[in-house]
Scaffold this motif. Structure first.
Motif, short mmCIF file in Angstrom:
data_model
loop_
_atom_site.label_atom_id
_atom_site.label_comp_id
_atom_site.label_asym_id
_atom_site.label_seq_id
_atom_site.Cartn_x
_atom_site.Cartn_y
_atom_site.Cartn_z
N SER A 420 -26.00 59.37 61.02
CA SER A 420 -25.07 58.26 60.75
C SER A 420 -25.26 57.08 61.72
N ARG A 432 -21.12 50.50 55.07
CA ARG A 432 -20.33 51.53 55.76
C ARG A 432 -19.31 52.17 54.79
N TRP A 435 -21.12 54.59 52.64
CA TRP A 435 -21.43 55.81 53.40
C TRP A 435 -20.19 56.70 53.48
N ILE A 436 -19.03 56.12 53.70
CA ILE A 436 -17.78 56.90 53.77
C ILE A 436 -17.49 57.57 52.42
N CYS A 440 -17.25 61.57 52.00
CA CYS A 440 -16.01 62.16 51.47
C CYS A 440 -16.29 63.00 50.22
#
Length: 457
Positions: A420, A432, A435-436, A440
């Motif tokens: 990351s 970002r 990516w989250i 998740c």
């Protein structure tokens, strides 16, 4: 007019009767008569009475169906065989209105059986005080309930009856199929039971927690309960023991519990318990005939040794809050939103992450694993297959493939998280956020895969 199947059954039964010295009617001496039965709610059902020609004052029995629509020729086969053995038999059309996998009313079905009892007791072929009720499989829950409500029922016969709740019985049957097919590991220990538990929790398993034991304890009439030695749908040994315990608890002595050699769930001959040969098991009809004709003396307490089982049946644990259908669906929705959001936002060039290959592997492996698991769960719930193709380490190849995909997805998620810092060091807010979403979705999949045994050996 008797069917070809009924004539074959009668011929077989006649040979057995001659061997045993018991009276037996010829196929040509049997008659059938269609009747109409008025049910408790005012509706009607058609029925057929099987009796020896010119019969008067004979014992009689009402046949209560197992699960399904009740149209199986098996009931005609049993009715004809019983009539050939001197027992007038009524086979009636099963109530199928509002009868689904998710809903059925045992109480209403029991009332229908009592309507059949009233109709048969009024027939000239029978002695009204010698008419009882016979129940197969699901009828092993319904028939006892009917008999417990009526002093008019002279006796109860059950075949393949369950002492366990329907959901626990189905889980046992699933596990028995898997074990017989050589399956072991998570597919057996997690998938087979959790699938049923989820159906129960979602209210999609009819009469899931029905308790047969209190009903058995309320039956004063003589009881004959029969289990096939090779029954693979009902736990025959456990059920026999539970019937005996229930009767002894209330001091009942007029019962007979029998294990029928080389017989399957419905009393047919079988090679392994899973197949169903056309003929009824040797001695099955004669056992019932001797018992009914010999009442009340034949009802003196008799108990056979319980049949051997591969594994014992167990009550299903109710779902915890975190296992509920709402949580499961929410988790799947979160996975879809996470992965879907990541995929859709990739259309914005400046939000794209460097080296997208791990993300693609994670997304593809996880989604294929979910679809594959659901497909195998549906297969397990809708088939009675006992052959699952080639096995490796006790797992079917499709299940092993799903497990490998799940492991690949989780390992890839770990790589994505470990990288990351380098991945996001020069990324903007959009990248970002993507990516989250990806992480998740991957975390949700990991939890889902653990629950369904994809990450368990």
């Amino acid at each position: 007019m008797l069917s070809i199947v009924a004539r074959i059954v009668l011929l077989t039964t006649m040979i057995a009767a001659i061997t045993l010295g018991a009276p037996m009617a010829h196929a040509n001496d049997l008659v059938t008569d269609g009747i109409s039965i008025t049910r408790s709610d005012g509706t009607t059902a058609s029925g057929t009475v099987y009796a020896p020609a010119g019969a008067t004052g004979l014992p009689g029995v009402v046949l209560v169906h197992g699960s399904g629509d009740g149209r199986d020729e098996h009931y005609d086969q049993v009715a004809a065989a019983l009539a050939g053995a001197g027992i007038v038999a009524l086979r009636y059309d099963k109530r199928t209105e509002d009868y689904t996998p998710a809903h059925r009313d045992y109480s209403l079905l029991a009332d229908d059986a009592l309507a059949g009892l009233a109709a048969l007791r009024n027939r000239p072929e029978v002695a009204p005080d010698r008419v009882g009720i016979w129940g197969l499989s699901e009828g092993g829950w319904v028939a006892p309930l009917a008999v417990s409500r009526s002093a008019d029922a002279a006796f109860l016969i059950t075949v393949g009856a369950n002492s366990f709740a329907p959901a626990a019985q189905q889980a046992w049957a699933n596990e028995t199929r898997f074990v017989a097919g050589g399956v072991r590991g998570s597919m057996l220990e997690v998938l087979a039971r959790n699938g049923i538990r989820q159906l129960v929790g979602a209210g999609q398993f009819a009469q899931a927690d029905y308790d047969a034991i209190p009903v058995l304890e309320r039956i004063p009439q003589p009881v004959l309960a029969i289990w096939g030695e090779l029954d693979r749908l009902t736990p025959p040994g456990d059920s026999l023991r539970d019937f005996q315990s229930a009767f002894e608890r209330v001091g009942k002595t007029n019962y007979t519990l029998r294990t029928l050699p080389n017989a399957q769930h419905g009393g047919h001959a079988t090679t392994d318990g899973f197949d169903k040969l056309p003929e009824l098991a040797p001695g099955y009809i004669q056992l019932m005939a001797d018992w009914v004709h010999g009442l009340p003396d034949s009802a003196a307490r008799q108990v056979d040794p319980p049949a051997a089982q591969g594994q014992s049946a167990e009550a299903l644990e109710p779902l915890s809050r975190w296992e509920s259908a709402t949580v499961q669906l929410s988790l799947l929705l979160g996975i879809v939103l996470g992965f879907g959001g990541y995929a859709l936002t990739g259309a914005v060039r400046r939000w794209r992450l460097p080296n997208p290959r791990p993300a693609r592997i994670l997304l593809s492996a996880a989604m294929i694993a979910i679809v594959g698991t659901v497909a195998q769960l549906l297969f397990m719930l809708t088939t009675r297959a006992t052959s699952f193709g080639p096995l490796l380490f006790g797992r079917t190849l499709p299940w092993l493939a799903v497990q490998l995909l799940a492991a690949l997805a989780v390992v890839t998620l770990g790589v994505i998280i470990a990288r990351s810092r380098s991945t996001l060091s020069d990324s903007g807010a959009g990248a970002r956020a993507r990516w989250i979403l990806l992480v998740c979705g991957g975390a949700g999949f990991t939890l889902w895969a653990l629950y369904w045994g994809l990450l368990i050996p």
